[in-house]
Design a protein around this motif. Structure first.
Motif, PDB file in Angstrom:
ATOM      1  N   ILE A   1       9.244-126.565 -79.910  1.00 23.89           N
ATOM      2  CA  ILE A   1       8.357-126.413 -78.604  1.00 23.89           C
ATOM      3  C   ILE A   1       6.809-126.460 -79.168  1.00 23.89           C
ATOM      4  O   ILE A   1       6.399-126.044 -80.025  1.00 23.89           O
ATOM      5  CB  ILE A   1       8.882-124.866 -78.437  1.00 23.89           C
ATOM      6  N   GLY A   2       6.259-127.142 -78.172  1.00 24.15           N
ATOM      7  CA  GLY A   2       4.877-127.342 -78.535  1.00 24.15           C
ATOM      8  C   GLY A   2       4.518-128.481 -79.008  1.00 24.15           C
ATOM      9  O   GLY A   2       3.341-129.096 -79.326  1.00 24.15           O
TER      10      GLY A   2
ATOM     11  N   PHE B   1      17.081-118.151 -62.401  1.00 25.21           N
ATOM     12  CA  PHE B   1      16.439-118.072 -61.323  1.00 25.21           C
ATOM     13  C   PHE B   1      15.277-117.056 -61.538  1.00 25.21           C
ATOM     14  O   PHE B   1      13.988-117.019 -61.090  1.00 25.21           O
ATOM     15  CB  PHE B   1      17.151-117.450 -60.097  1.00 25.21           C
ATOM     16  N   PHE B   2      15.540-115.956 -62.236  1.00 23.82           N
ATOM     17  CA  PHE B   2      14.595-114.837 -62.726  1.00 23.82           C
ATOM     18  C   PHE B   2      13.710-115.523 -63.524  1.00 23.82           C
ATOM     19  O   PHE B   2      12.128-115.082 -63.630  1.00 23.82           O
ATOM     20  CB  PHE B   2      15.293-113.756 -63.294  1.00 23.82           C
ATOM     21  N   ILE B   3      14.133-116.230 -64.881  1.00 18.94           N
ATOM     22  CA  ILE B   3      13.106-116.855 -65.734  1.00 18.94           C
ATOM     23  C   ILE B   3      12.276-117.810 -65.153  1.00 18.94           C
ATOM     24  O   ILE B   3      11.056-117.713 -65.187  1.00 18.94           O
ATOM     25  CB  ILE B   3      14.124-117.245 -66.703  1.00 18.94           C
ATOM     26  N   TYR B   4      12.680-118.869 -64.265  1.00 20.82           N
ATOM     27  CA  TYR B   4      11.795-119.862 -63.754  1.00 20.82           C
ATOM     28  C   TYR B   4      11.458-119.726 -62.433  1.00 20.82           C
ATOM     29  O   TYR B   4      11.435-120.406 -61.615  1.00 20.82           O
ATOM     30  CB  TYR B   4      12.617-121.231 -63.845  1.00 20.82           C
TER      31      TYR B   4
ATOM     32  N   PRO C   1       8.213-119.473 -80.096  1.00 22.71           N
ATOM     33  CA  PRO C   1       6.710-120.171 -80.138  1.00 22.71           C
ATOM     34  C   PRO C   1       5.755-119.986 -78.972  1.00 22.71           C
ATOM     35  O   PRO C   1       4.472-120.018 -79.181  1.00 22.71           O
ATOM     36  CB  PRO C   1       7.134-121.695 -80.312  1.00 22.71           C
ATOM     37  N   VAL C   2       6.413-119.962 -77.768  1.00 23.94           N
ATOM     38  CA  VAL C   2       5.834-119.754 -76.709  1.00 23.94           C
ATOM     39  C   VAL C   2       6.155-118.389 -75.864  1.00 23.94           C
ATOM     40  O   VAL C   2       7.145-117.710 -76.290  1.00 23.94           O
ATOM     41  CB  VAL C   2       5.830-120.865 -75.576  1.00 23.94           C
ATOM     42  N   ARG C   3       5.124-118.016 -75.084  1.00 22.42           N
ATOM     43  CA  ARG C   3       5.517-116.733 -74.361  1.00 22.42           C
ATOM     44  C   ARG C   3       6.488-117.098 -73.502  1.00 22.42           C
ATOM     45  O   ARG C   3       6.701-118.029 -72.650  1.00 22.42           O
ATOM     46  CB  ARG C   3       4.176-116.485 -73.615  1.00 22.42           C
ATOM     47  N   ILE C   4       7.596-115.995 -73.482  1.00 20.55           N
ATOM     48  CA  ILE C   4       8.616-116.217 -72.441  1.00 20.55           C
ATOM     49  C   ILE C   4       8.794-115.100 -71.690  1.00 20.55           C
ATOM     50  O   ILE C   4       8.051-113.932 -71.918  1.00 20.55           O
ATOM     51  CB  ILE C   4       9.953-116.361 -73.036  1.00 20.55           C
TER      52      ILE C   4
END
Lengths: 306, 473, 214, 661
Positions: free
Chosen positions: B171-172, C44-47, C117-120
């Motif tokens: 990712i990234g 659906f909740f996540i995205y 790595p990214v905010r989820i």
């Protein structure tokens, strides 16, 4: 070539005399007059003239065995110095040839015994070969010690001068070796307390039962061969004791002869003083001989081998 | 061309499902196998890697595996002509059809350039081999199929998770988990996730490859499947799984995680060898015996890969050798089964006397499996040992040799008795002839293994060098 | 939206726990179906904010294939099975439950060490997926009925799928669908084999499936 | 080199030819014989050429076809020496085998057997001339394999298969040691070529490792005690000509390998030499003691092989110790002695095995206690066996003496030139060698005596002319002649041995040493000829004495007992009993008897035998342990899917904890 002939001459002539000396000594201790000194020669000639009897089971090995055997002993004598008399053939490592020629002689005696198919002779042969194994290692160890002391690889080198300084330095060790050789001599030549050359009682015997079926000329040769072997072992011992070098041939011969008589008398004394050992105790004699020489070896090593 | 290779078995498989007559299906099978083989070997001349699109392409390891698969499949196809005699039409139809599908998916495994696709293909090979393993439909074969399916599916699920971890790690930085992209962008991956991913992928693909302790399905499936299928499972499927492990190694290598990867691969490999000894010694079922030997050889291959350097060369070479050797071994067991109607080694006696040709090939298979000289396995095992010593892995080398010796002991005890001991009832069993269609493929496989033992063609050598170059530096 | 997501996740875990303690095969399949449906809703909740068509497509396919088709197919597989309850599991129900609890704790601990790595959308997704996987394993090792094991496997798959939800954008649609289809077929094949077992052995007790051993 | 290549080619071509002509048994056998003779002639010519000229021919090399390995062969004097003995023995054994197998009626494929013989020859030649480690290993392993199939020719017997299995397992395990060793050397030297390896300096630690591996690997093949387990099983079960090859050549190849390693890795630690020497002592003494305990003639000969390997090892060991102390006299003579004894042993052991084969062929048994008096029925064989016996006992006149003398000589040199430790070990070795000599004589007196002398012990009637024709006698006679030749005129072979030492040491042997050996040997010859002359003189004397007498022929005198049965003779077992009793704790000599009791005794029985210590106390326990471990771990594959999945989970957890701590 001359030395060859002298040497062989001595070997052919003198050995039976030693038997006579032993016989006289034993008779003396028994309080008898005993057989004449030359009885050994008489016996051989008497046997030689007799008519032979052969077993139908036998092959040529039975007949030729004694000859090969005695010839091998005689050949072994070629590399052994007698008194101051240098051996006609000498080379580094001749001691091994000496022992192995004796082994060859024994091998053929054993085969000749087995050739008859008699269980008595098989038994004798088996015992003879067994004890020989043990006495052989003692001989090898003793010879190695002597070689180490004298810095020489040939019998002539060892006995003619090589050892002369050692008596002074490690005398007790050499005495051990002499004793060990003496015990081996008793075993190898079937003397009391190991074996009794006089009787033919099969259960107690080693060598004599092995030659039970031999007769006439072959038996004569065997008797001579035995005497010769005794003589050779005697030579080893005597020349170890008189290892110092004298330039005078006559004096040397005198020393040597007296040494031989002494040896004969010693054997005679032992034979008179002791009874025959039980068979399983014979081993202890051999073990003792071996341990004596190991002891001698260790002492030499500790002393920084002279 | 690549697309042709992929589609050909698919179409032929479809055709096999619908064709009404057995003779036609056989013709389809043979001609598809031949064409596939010809197609694969046409790539040997062209410079590598060949890529069709982002998803599909052939690089050196892929081509290597594909060639082995294709060639072995061809041999098995020929062998099958004489193998089936009187089973119902419907099972023949299903068998041939799934066999070709199996080939198609294995081709896909070697040609996929995306981890997701690779995994899909591997799962597809698992699924398409189920009807093949369960061909005879006895209780045992169903049991074997069940175990095969459950364990492999669990393994693949874990591998799938590993792939998602890989995706997280990218990712990234990297767009997606295309193998080429992963390799060409080293050092930009998130290490903890990558490590997780390597662990999961190793366990997942190791399950398929038969590494201890995930090997448990292997002996059951190999022993219960019909012998030609066992040959394919052992010779092709395991290699496909190995290819996926190789892919992981590529990624790990690019990210500088090779020591990390090796430190897991080598213990697994040596454990596989040790376990093989435990079960080969005194084994009663001769097919299971060869199956455990597959576990052993996969262990050796894993060790070679883990050692790196010349070990990779040896590992790939061993993979090739093992494929053909195992093909040979299982086809021979097929012959034995047809003649003795028993999988118990104790029932098979006097093979050399009664069926001299089969007997000789049985011995050849035994010798090749044990890695004796003149056979390719000897050379590759030697190279791997060389690599171990080069890396000062003395303890590893010791156990490697120890287990090889023990395994040889076990194999020799069983096989030699089968080959040489006289049968108890000499005349009781009728001796059926040894049909040429069942002997010739075996002979050909033997020849391949022997040739690889004394001569490695320069072109193969170049390919192997190219492969090990992928993990070098 | 996080609240909804978290609620769904908690529900999913709860359902998994229910599966572990239910001894009736039918119930297990039901619960699994329910769980899969919930799982299908998770995207659906996540995205929620960046909804795209293909995400909806994947989610829909998941609901249909995993939530509806699979349970009914499993029902078909056990239609002739006489004893429909897990009577003597190798790991008892209580133990399984306790172990599952431990697994959930472990998963949360593990997840704290793995920083995404990214905010989820929610930091509960990863631990939940791990928990599902371990619970799946527990079912696979702890149950003796073949169909119960299949359910265990499917729960495990659900865990993987849950994790995959985070990466829907990362994977090409083709691959995602391929995986989904593959898994579906796998379940299908499993079902067929269970059916075969049932035909051949007259039961689906895997403890009897131990003739192949050394 | 070309000659050797031609020789290999002839052998290789004749294999398919024989197999193709398998239908025509006669023609195929003739192809075998023809190719054998031609190949051996070529090989002998080329090997003796190298030895007498002392110049190695140009190496032959095929460009590398496999990684690490290539077909790279060359023949230095060392190889030539071993090839010489190999060709001599395989010529004799091969021709004998042709005759021996001629009346075989077992339905086995004889051309295949002969092809295997040829294959064995090819690989042995390759082992000896290989200059690349991989080629060496490959040929080595094929040698094992070919020998295995030759040993198990009579594989319908359980016994034979078991012997073969033990052989295969033991030697294959040995090969793995060699694999490790060569690769270790290869890794260190950066090349698998022997020449390149020889140039690399090996640190002492590594040399020690190499020594241990070489000792194990080659020692198994050579039959060092306690690695010899296969040997006494395999030799008796193989067809006779194969036993001869095994004992004469195959185990010698183990010695060759050891020597080759010693010529590559020059410097070993002191203890390596001592280990070798001690092994020599143990193998020699124990070998001959076990031989004494055997009742079966081929098994007896097999144990004698171990004994002679012991003697060879004594030479190697003292040579190695000498090299450590930089005493060239010791090391050169020791190595030469080892080489020469290798040659001699090959010759006389071949001779003994082949004549034993004829004995077995005519009596249909190997039990010595069922034989007797065979010298009358098998005169040729009997006398040839006698020559072999005399040679193997190391008695003068024959070749065994020459090499044993050399060993003694090197040990005595060791006594002179080494320090305290060296003296102790050399002296121990001298004593041991003396003991070996004595026991060997005892053993062969027993063997020859019970088999060929006395009465026949079994009811089985011997048939005349079982001796067979020219092809069975001539090869044996050739070996016997060789024994005598080397025994009486040893110069040639001794200088060949020194050539071998030269190529082993990589330096010329100083003329002084050679003279120090050749001179004495000349004197030995002198004494021996004198002995022969004396014997002839005695024989003449006897002829003169007996000429006039009448010779009486009668039964053997039974000391008053009448012979009722020929079974009353001393048997082989009873002959060996006294000495075995002395060493009973070494060889586990046990007598089991059921002595008849009461007034009307039932049948009694008596058993005596020796047990191989290393087999019973080392190998069987190890073997059982291996089996036990295997049995004890079988639960892993218990059949339950649940546990299988648990394994996966377990591994996962372990890896996660281990790797992500």
């Amino acid at each position: 070539m001359n030395s060859f002939i002298y040497h062989l001459g001595i070997l052919l002539v003198f050995p039976p005399l030693l038997l006579g000396v032993i016989g006289k000594t034993k008779a003396f201790f028994a309080g008898r007059w005993g057989p004449p000194l030359l009885q050994g020669y008489y016996d051989i000639f008497k046997l030689g003239r007799k008519q032979p009897v052969y077993s139908v089971t036998t092959n040529w090995i039975f007949r030729m065995g004694p000859m090969i055997s005695t010839a091998a002993i005689l050949a072994a004598g070629i590399v052994l110095p007698i008194s101051g008399l240098k051996a006609p053939v000498q080379f580094g490592g001749d001691m091994i040839l000496f022992v192995y020629l004796l082994a060859l002689s024994r091998f053929f005696m054993v085969l000749a015994a087995l050739d008859t198919g008699s269980s008595f002779e098989g038994m004798g042969a088996s015992r003879e070969a067994t004890f020989a194994c043990l006495s052989e290692i003692t001989i090898f160890l003793n010879l190695a010690i002597l070689a180490l002391l004298s810095k020489s690889l040939s019998l002539s080198g060892i006995f003619l001068g090589g050892l002369s300084s050692s008596w002074g330095q490690v005398g007790p060790v050499l005495i051990l070796v002499v004793v060990s050789f003496f015990l081996v001599l008793l075993c190898e030549n079937s003397r009391i307390p190991v074996d009794d050359p006089e009787t033919h009682l099969e259960l107690t015997m080693i060598h004599e039962v092995m030659v039970l079926d031999h007769s006439a000329a072959e038996l004569a040769l065997i008797v001579y061969g035995q005497a010769l072997k005794l003589f050779l072992f005697g030579c080893l011992i005597v020349s170890m004791i008189f290892s110092f070098k004298i330039r005078n041939i006559a004096a040397e011969a005198a020393f040597f002869t007296s040494g031989f008589f002494g040896l004969g008398i010693a054997i005679g004394i032992v034979e008179s003083a002791m009874a025959r050992l039980r068979l399983n105790r014979v081993l202890y004699v051999l073990y003792a001989a071996f341990i004596f020489s190991i002891f001698a070896f260790i002492v030499i090593l500790v002393r920084g081998h002279a | 061309m690549l697309l042709f290779l992929l589609l050909l078995p698919l179409i032929a498989g479809g055709a096999a499902f619908v064709l009404p007559q057995r003779g036609w299906r056989n013709k389809v099978l043979i001609s598809a196998a031949l064409a596939h083989c010809a197609g694969v070997f046409s790539f040997w001349r062209s410079p590598l890697p060949v890529s069709l699109n982002e998803f599909l392409g052939l690089d050196a390891p892929g081509l290597l595996v594909l060639s082995v698969v294709s060639l072995l499949f061809l041999m098995v196809a020929f062998y099958l002509l004489g193998y089936f005699k009187d089973e119902p039409d419907i099972s023949h139809r299903i068998f041939i059809g799934f066999l070709l599908l199996f080939l198609a998916f294995m081709t896909l495994v070697s040609a996929s350039r995306h981890f997701g696709l690779l995994l899909i293909a591997i799962e597809a090979t698992t699924l398409s081999s189920v009807p093949l393993i369960n061909f005879v439909k006895t209780k045992q074969s169903i049991e074997a199929t069940w175990k095969f399916l459950v364990i492999c599916l669990v393994g693949i699920a874990l591998a799938l998770l590993g792939i998602y971890f890989l995706a997280v790690a990218t990712i990234g930085n990297v767009e997606s988990i295309f193998i080429d992209k992963l390799i060409s962008h080293p050092g930009q991956l998130s290490l903890p996730w990558l490590k997780m991913s390597v662990i999961f992928l190793l366990i997942g693909c190791g399950t398929k490859m038969g590494l201890v302790p995930m090997h448990t399905w292997l002996p059951d499936a190999h022993s219960q499947a019909p012998s030609p299928v066992s040959a394919l499972l052992s010779g092709c499927l395991l290699n496909c799984a190995f290819l996926s492990v190789f892919r992981i190694a590529q990624v790990a290598h690019a990210a500088g995680l090779m020591p990390f990867f090796s430190s897991m691969l080598i213990p697994l490999g040596i454990m596989s060898m040790g376990l093989a000894y435990v079960f080969i010694l005194g084994q009663e079922d001769y097919k299971r015996m060869f199956a455990y030997s597959s576990v052993e050889h996969m262990g050796i291959v894993a060790i070679g890969l883990g050692l790196g350097g010349i070990g990779i060369y040896g590992s790939l070479l061993h993979m090739i050798n093992n494929a053909f050797t195992k093909g040979l071994a299982f086809l021979v067991t097929g012959n034995l089964y047809q003649q003795y109607h028993s999988k118990r080694a104790g029932d098979v006696r006097g093979v050399l006397r009664r069926h001299p040709l089969t007997g000789i090939f049985l011995l050849a298979a035994f010798l090749a499996v044990s890695g004796l000289p003149l056979f390719g396995t000897f050379i590759s095992e030697l190279i791997i040992l060389y690599a171990a010593l080069l890396g000062h892995h003395y303890i590893l080398a010791f156990f490697y040799l120890l287990f090889l010796a023990l395994i040889f002991m076990g194999l020799a005890g069983i096989v030699l008795k089968m080959a040489q001991a006289p049968a108890e009832d000499q005349e009781a069993m009728e001796t059926s002839g040894e049909s040429p269609s069942m002997i010739l493929p075996v002979l050909f496989l033997t020849l391949i293994v022997v040739v690889l033992g004394i001569y490695i063609p320069p072109i193969l050598n170049g390919l192997l060098q190219q492969c090990s170059g992928l993990l070098a530096g | 939206m996080n609240v909804w997501l978290d609620a769904a996740l908690v529900l999913i875990i709860l359902l998994a726990l229910f599966i572990t303690v239910s001894n009736r095969l039918g119930t297990m399949i039901h619960l699994f179906g329910l769980q899969s449906c919930l799982l299908g809703c998770v995207p659906f909740f996540i995205y929620f904010k960046q909804m795209e068509f293909y995400i909806a497509f994947v989610a829909g396919a998941a609901i249909v294939l995993r939530g509806l088709a699979m349970p009914s197919f499993l029902y078909w597989a056990i239609r002739h099975v006489s004893s429909r309850s897990e009577s003597n599991p190798t790991i008892g129900f209580g133990t399984t439950l306790l172990l599952s609890g431990a697994a959930i704790v472990g998963s949360f601990l593990l997840a704290t060490r793995l920083v995404f790595p990214v905010r989820i959308a929610s930091d509960m997704v990863v631990p939940c997926s791990f928990s599902l996987i371990i619970i799946g394993f527990l079912l696979l090792t702890g149950r003796v009925k073949a169909i119960a094991q299949v359910v265990g496997y499917l729960v495990l798959e659900n865990g993987v799928f849950l994790f995959a939800m985070l990466l829907l954008k990362k994977m090409p649609l083709l691959v995602e669908m391929g995986i989904l289809l593959d898994l579906f077929i796998a379940a299908l094949v499993l079902g067929i084999v269970v059916n075969n077992i049932n035909d051949e052995f007259d039961h689906t007790d895997t403890l009897e499936l131990t003739t192949l051993k050394d | 080199m070309t000659l050797i290549l031609y020789c290999l080619l002839i052998l290789a071509v004749s294999i398919p030819l024989m197999l193709a002509l398998a239908r025509f048994k006669k023609i195929s056998a003739h192809v075998y014989l023809g190719s054998l003779v031609v190949a051996c002639a070529l090989g002998l010519f080329s090997a003796s050429g190298v030895l007498s000229r002392g110049i190695a021919p140009v190496d032959f090399r095929l460009a590398g076809t496999i990684p690490l390995g290539e077909f790279y062969i060359g023949m230095d004097a060392l190889s030539a020496f071993f090839l010489l003995l190999f060709f001599i023995l395989s010529l004799a054994a091969g021709i004998y085998g042709y005759g021996y197998m001629r009346d075989y009626k077992g339905g086995r494929n004889l051309p295949a057997h002969f092809s295997l013989c040829h294959l064995l020859m090819i690989v042995i030649i390759l082992v000896v001339v290989a200059k690349n480690a991989v080629l060496f290993l490959a040929a080595w392993e094929l040698m094992t394999l070919a020998s295995y199939f030759l040993i198990t020719f009579y594989n319908e017997h359980e016994r034979v298969r078991k012997a073969g299995y033990v052989f295969l397992i033991a030697t294959h395990t040995g090969t793995f040691c060699l694999l490790g060793m060569f690769l270790l050397m290869g890794v260190h030297a950066g090349s698998m070529d022997f020449d390149r390896m020889a140039m690399a300096p090996f640190p002492l630690g590594m040399a020690a490792g190499i020594f241990v591996l070489a000792f194990l690997g080659f020692g198994v093949k050579a039959g060092f005690i306690p690695l010899h387990v296969w040997l006494p099983h395999a030799h008796p079960e193989a067809p006779t000509h194969v036993s001869a090859l095994l004992s004469g050549v195959v185990i010698k190849i183990g010695i060759y390998g050891l020597i080759r390693i010693m010529s590559i890795v020059k410097d070993f630690p002191l203890w390596c030499g001592i280990v070798l020497l001690a092994t020599g002592i143990v193998s020699g003494v124990a070998g001959v003691l076990y031989a004494l305990g055997q009742h079966e003639i081929k098994k007896l000969l097999a144990y004698h092989s171990i004994e002679n390997i012991g003697i060879i090892t004594l030479g190697l060991g003292i040579g190695m110790i000498g090299r450590y102390y930089h005493q060239d006299t010791v090391s050169y003579i020791g190595y030469a002695a080892a080489l020469l004894h290798t040659f001699n042993h090959a010759v006389f052991k071949g001779l003994l095995f082949l004549s034993a084969g004829t004995v077995i062929r005519s009596t249909h048994t190997g039990e010595m206690d069922h034989m007797g008096g065979l010298l009358k029925w098998l005169p040729w064989t009997g006398h040839l066996f006698l020559i072999g016996s005399l040679s193997i006992c190391g008695l003068p006149l024959f070749n065994g003496f020459i090499s044993e003398w050399l060993v003694f000589r090197s040990l005595l040199e060791g006594v002179f030139h080494l320090d305290m430790c060296g003296i102790i070990f050399s002296t121990a070795a001298i004593v041991a060698l003396g003991l070996i000599g004595g026991l060997a004589a005892l053993c062969f007196a027993k063997a020859f005596g019970t088999v060929f002398l006395g009465h026949n012990r079994s009811e089985h009637e011997h048939h005349h002319n079982m001796e067979g024709d020219f092809v069975l006698v001539a090869p044996v006679a050739m070996l016997a002649a060789l024994c005598l030749w080397v025994g009486l005129f040893p110069q040639e072979m001794v200088s060949y041995a020194f050539q071998g030492v030269k190529s082993m040491e990589g330096a010329a042997v100083p003329v002084v040493f050679r003279q120090a050996i050749l001179g004495p040997l000349l004197s030995v010859t002198k004494v021996l000829f004198a002995g022969i002359a004396i014997f002839l003189f005695f024989a003449l004397l006897r002829r003169i004495f007996l000429g006039a007498c009448r010779v009486t022929w009668t039964e053997t005198w039974g000391c008053g007992h009448a012979y009722t049965s020929s079974k009353m003779q001393y048997t082989a077992s009873s002959f060996a009993r006294p000495v075995l009793k002395i060493f009973r704790s070494v060889v586990l000599f046990r007598i089991k008897s059921e002595i008849p009791k009461r007034y009307f005794p039932a049948a009694g029985q008596l058993n005596s035998g020796v047990k191989d210590i290393s087999e019973y106390f080392v190998f069987r326990p190890v073997f059982y342990a291996v089996k036990k471990v295997s049995r004890g771990l079988k639960w892993i594959q218990g059949g339950r899917t649940q546990s299988y999945i648990l394994y996966i989970l377990f591994l996962l957890v372990v890896l996660l904890i281990w790797k992500l701590r």
